[in-house]
Scaffold this motif. Structure first.
Motif, PDB file in Angstrom:
ATOM      1  N   GLU A 126     -13.506 -37.530  37.158  1.00 29.87           N
ATOM      2  CA  GLU A 126     -13.616 -37.029  38.478  1.00 29.87           C
ATOM      3  C   GLU A 126     -14.440 -35.543  37.983  1.00 29.87           C
ATOM      4  OE1 GLU A 126     -11.139 -40.353  38.648  1.00 29.87           O
ATOM      5  OE2 GLU A 126     -10.905 -38.281  37.403  1.00 29.87           O
ATOM      6  N   THR A 127     -13.627 -34.716  37.262  1.00 26.54           N
ATOM      7  CA  THR A 127     -14.189 -33.527  37.294  1.00 26.54           C
ATOM      8  C   THR A 127     -15.725 -33.408  36.637  1.00 26.54           C
ATOM      9  OG1 THR A 127     -12.181 -32.759  36.689  1.00 26.54           O
ATOM     10  CG2 THR A 127     -13.693 -31.169  36.054  1.00 26.54           C
ATOM     11  N   ALA A 128     -15.906 -34.358  35.559  1.00 25.18           N
ATOM     12  CA  ALA A 128     -17.194 -34.398  34.995  1.00 25.18           C
ATOM     13  C   ALA A 128     -18.360 -34.657  36.040  1.00 25.18           C
ATOM     14  CB  ALA A 128     -17.100 -35.709  33.892  1.00 25.18           C
ATOM     15  N   GLU A 129     -17.886 -35.650  37.046  1.00 24.76           N
ATOM     16  CA  GLU A 129     -18.738 -36.084  38.079  1.00 24.76           C
ATOM     17  C   GLU A 129     -19.081 -34.645  39.028  1.00 24.76           C
ATOM     18  OE1 GLU A 129     -20.453 -38.333  38.447  1.00 24.76           O
ATOM     19  OE2 GLU A 129     -19.791 -40.125  37.470  1.00 24.76           O
ATOM     20  N   GLU A 130     -18.043 -33.911  39.118  1.00 27.58           N
ATOM     21  CA  GLU A 130     -18.335 -32.773  39.958  1.00 27.58           C
ATOM     22  C   GLU A 130     -19.299 -31.780  39.152  1.00 27.58           C
ATOM     23  OE1 GLU A 130     -15.355 -28.753  41.127  1.00 27.58           O
ATOM     24  OE2 GLU A 130     -14.432 -30.868  40.683  1.00 27.58           O
ATOM     25  N   VAL A 131     -19.049 -31.679  37.905  1.00 29.60           N
ATOM     26  CA  VAL A 131     -20.029 -30.655  37.084  1.00 29.60           C
ATOM     27  C   VAL A 131     -21.445 -31.307  37.314  1.00 29.60           C
ATOM     28  CG1 VAL A 131     -20.606 -30.120  34.813  1.00 29.60           C
ATOM     29  CG2 VAL A 131     -18.024 -30.450  35.243  1.00 29.60           C
ATOM     30  N   LEU A 132     -21.514 -32.411  37.119  1.00 27.25           N
ATOM     31  CA  LEU A 132     -22.925 -33.167  37.188  1.00 27.25           C
ATOM     32  C   LEU A 132     -23.615 -32.601  38.541  1.00 27.25           C
ATOM     33  CD1 LEU A 132     -22.736 -36.822  35.666  1.00 27.25           C
ATOM     34  CD2 LEU A 132     -24.256 -34.716  34.833  1.00 27.25           C
ATOM     35  N   ASN A 133     -22.693 -32.782  39.646  1.00 30.86           N
ATOM     36  CA  ASN A 133     -23.088 -32.433  41.017  1.00 30.86           C
ATOM     37  C   ASN A 133     -23.613 -30.872  41.043  1.00 30.86           C
ATOM     38  OD1 ASN A 133     -22.801 -34.949  42.067  1.00 30.86           O
ATOM     39  ND2 ASN A 133     -20.641 -34.619  42.638  1.00 30.86           N
ATOM     40  N   GLU A 134     -22.948 -30.091  40.437  1.00 31.59           N
ATOM     41  CA  GLU A 134     -23.332 -28.676  40.288  1.00 31.59           C
ATOM     42  C   GLU A 134     -24.545 -28.408  39.749  1.00 31.59           C
ATOM     43  OE1 GLU A 134     -21.711 -26.416  41.840  1.00 31.59           O
ATOM     44  OE2 GLU A 134     -19.871 -26.467  41.872  1.00 31.59           O
ATOM     45  N   LEU A 135     -24.658 -29.090  38.705  1.00 31.44           N
ATOM     46  CA  LEU A 135     -25.754 -28.982  37.624  1.00 31.44           C
ATOM     47  C   LEU A 135     -26.999 -29.527  38.445  1.00 31.44           C
ATOM     48  CD1 LEU A 135     -24.749 -30.085  34.180  1.00 31.44           C
ATOM     49  CD2 LEU A 135     -24.948 -27.883  34.744  1.00 31.44           C
ATOM     50  N   GLU A 136     -26.930 -30.562  39.508  1.00 31.99           N
ATOM     51  CA  GLU A 136     -28.068 -31.027  39.986  1.00 31.99           C
ATOM     52  C   GLU A 136     -28.418 -29.911  41.215  1.00 31.99           C
ATOM     53  OE1 GLU A 136     -26.661 -34.955  41.374  1.00 31.99           O
ATOM     54  OE2 GLU A 136     -27.007 -35.677  39.183  1.00 31.99           O
ATOM     55  N   GLY A 137     -27.450 -29.299  41.460  1.00 31.00           N
ATOM     56  CA  GLY A 137     -27.564 -28.169  42.662  1.00 31.00           C
ATOM     57  C   GLY A 137     -28.158 -26.969  41.801  1.00 31.00           C
ATOM     58  N   GLU A 138     -27.789 -25.849  42.136  1.00 32.00           N
ATOM     59  CA  GLU A 138     -28.431 -24.645  41.738  1.00 32.00           C
ATOM     60  C   GLU A 138     -27.454 -23.948  40.370  1.00 32.00           C
ATOM     61  OE1 GLU A 138     -28.356 -22.002  44.873  1.00 32.00           O
ATOM     62  OE2 GLU A 138     -29.915 -23.159  45.920  1.00 32.00           O
ATOM     63  N   MET A 139     -26.476 -24.570  40.161  1.00 37.09           N
ATOM     64  CA  MET A 139     -25.720 -24.049  38.784  1.00 37.09           C
ATOM     65  C   MET A 139     -26.285 -24.234  37.397  1.00 37.09           C
ATOM     66  SD  MET A 139     -21.767 -24.654  37.646  1.00 37.09           S
ATOM     67  CE  MET A 139     -21.163 -23.458  38.819  1.00 37.09           C
ATOM     68  N   SER A 140     -26.588 -23.194  36.780  1.00 37.52           N
ATOM     69  CA  SER A 140     -27.235 -23.402  35.410  1.00 37.52           C
ATOM     70  C   SER A 140     -26.043 -24.125  34.417  1.00 37.52           C
ATOM     71  CB  SER A 140     -27.405 -21.846  34.983  1.00 37.52           C
ATOM     72  OG  SER A 140     -26.291 -21.067  34.746  1.00 37.52           O
ATOM     73  N   PHE A 141     -26.668 -24.458  33.342  1.00 41.93           N
ATOM     74  CA  PHE A 141     -25.699 -25.215  32.377  1.00 41.93           C
ATOM     75  C   PHE A 141     -24.726 -24.158  31.824  1.00 41.93           C
ATOM     76  CE2 PHE A 141     -24.307 -27.597  28.727  1.00 41.93           C
ATOM     77  CZ  PHE A 141     -24.570 -28.772  29.068  1.00 41.93           C
ATOM     78  N   GLU A 142     -25.094 -22.812  31.283  1.00 40.20           N
ATOM     79  CA  GLU A 142     -24.762 -21.977  30.957  1.00 40.20           C
ATOM     80  C   GLU A 142     -23.421 -21.303  31.854  1.00 40.20           C
ATOM     81  OE1 GLU A 142     -27.637 -21.860  31.107  1.00 40.20           O
ATOM     82  OE2 GLU A 142     -28.578 -21.474  29.209  1.00 40.20           O
ATOM     83  N   ASP A 143     -23.693 -21.497  33.163  1.00 41.70           N
ATOM     84  CA  ASP A 143     -22.610 -21.073  34.082  1.00 41.70           C
ATOM     85  C   ASP A 143     -21.635 -22.394  34.225  1.00 41.70           C
ATOM     86  OD1 ASP A 143     -23.839 -18.486  34.543  1.00 41.70           O
ATOM     87  OD2 ASP A 143     -24.690 -19.310  36.555  1.00 41.70           O
ATOM     88  N   ALA A 144     -21.940 -23.507  33.992  1.00 46.15           N
ATOM     89  CA  ALA A 144     -21.046 -24.497  33.960  1.00 46.15           C
ATOM     90  C   ALA A 144     -20.032 -24.680  33.039  1.00 46.15           C
ATOM     91  CB  ALA A 144     -21.857 -25.884  34.341  1.00 46.15           C
TER      92      ALA A 144
END
Length: 307
Positions: free
Chosen positions: A172-190
């Motif tokens: 579930e958290t992994a899917e949340e991270v993917l959604n963030e990456l598909e948005g505006e969050m950079s990989f480094e910030d994630a």
């Protein structure tokens, strides 16, 4: 050539410890002087040193002989500060440290090497190591044809990918991270916000490069990484540690990209084993035992030779 310096450390530890003990040239090993008293029972220096000789004598004797021979070889090979400093820098890189204080602390804690200064490390550990490395590769001869043939025979095994990842506990958290990456969050910030792999967080999640075969990564992790293109981000990948979001940063698969690694492997295959180098040096040296008490000690110990 990629060198295995850290793996050699434990084998030279005894010599370093011995050198430290041997620095006290004023000690009188035949002294009957009392050094401790336990409930009225006297412990003398003579009894103490006799016990050391009985327990560790042949091993330490051979280490002293080897150390002397290697120092003579260093002079013959004209090995100086430049080579030893390069070895020191390579060790820092292998252990992932930048300053000498941190390096010494890691050597003392992880490998139990009793060195108190970088000068001591260079003199008692790195100098002998440079000698052995030079002698072990002295007869190595690798041609361009050798390297090209090796590449053709081992292309798939040699292929490497460099990756970074984000490790989380559940899908579930992994899917949340993917959604963030598909948005505006950079990989480094994630990585900074979510990743539980504390070792790779300071590197932005980068875990370095590893080959398709012979790696030490989780198999699910490795398989997923090699299926990705450069800059492609994976779906959640399950491993024993949790769930990963993986991004491939680079891929080394051409001969030009892998030539250095190929030469390193071929050099290692053709190099003499450190034990062989030590044995040859011992046989070539003029070693004269002056005291009959030590005649049976030379090479009697089963201690592993320095490498």
């Amino acid at each position: 050539m990629k060198k295995t310096k850290i793996a050699l450390a434990a084998c030279i530890t005894g010599t370093i410890a011995l050198s430290a003990c041997n620095d006290d040239g004023d000690a009188d090993n035949d002294s009957g002087e009392e050094i401790a008293n336990i409930d009225g029972t006297s412990l003398t220096e003579e009894a103490f040193t006799d016990e050391l000789k009985n327990e560790f004598g042949p091993e330490l004797f051979n280490q002293m002989v080897q150390d002397t021979i290697l120092r003579e070889q260093a002079e013959e090979l004209d090995i100086g500060d430049e080579e030893v400093d390069a070895e020191l820098e390579d060790m820092r890189e292998q252990m992932g440290v930048e300053d000498d204080e941190q390096l010494l602390e890691m050597l003392q804690m992880q490998l139990q090497i009793p060195v108190d200064s970088v000068d001591e490390l260079k003199e008692d550990f790195l100098l002998p190591q440079v000698v052995i490395e030079e002698l072990s590769t002295a007869e190595v001869d690798i041609t361009e044809e050798d390297k090209e043939d090796y590449y053709e025979e081992n292309e798939e095994e040699l292929t490497e990918v460099e990756v970074r990842h984000i490790l989380v506990e559940d899908v579930e958290t992994a899917e949340e991270v993917l959604n963030e990456l598909e948005g505006e969050m950079s990989f480094e910030d994630a990585v900074e916000e979510y990743s539980e792999d504390t070792a790779s967080v300071p590197e932005g999640g980068n875990v370095g490069a590893f080959p398709q075969e012979g790696h030490q990564m989780d198999e699910n992790f490795a398989e997923a990484a090699f299926e990705l293109d450069i800059e492609e981000i994976s779906d959640p990948v399950e491993s024993q540690m949790g769930y990963h979001i993986i991004e491939v940063l680079d891929r080394n698969e051409t001969y030009e990209e892998l030539e250095e690694e190929i030469e390193s492997r071929l050099t290692q295959e053709q190099s003499k084993m450190p034990e062989e180098v030590i044995q040859e040096l011992m046989e070539e040296s003029d070693i004269e035992i002056m005291d009959s008490e030590y005649e049976g000690w030379l090479q009697e110990s089963e201690a592993e030779p320095m490498q």
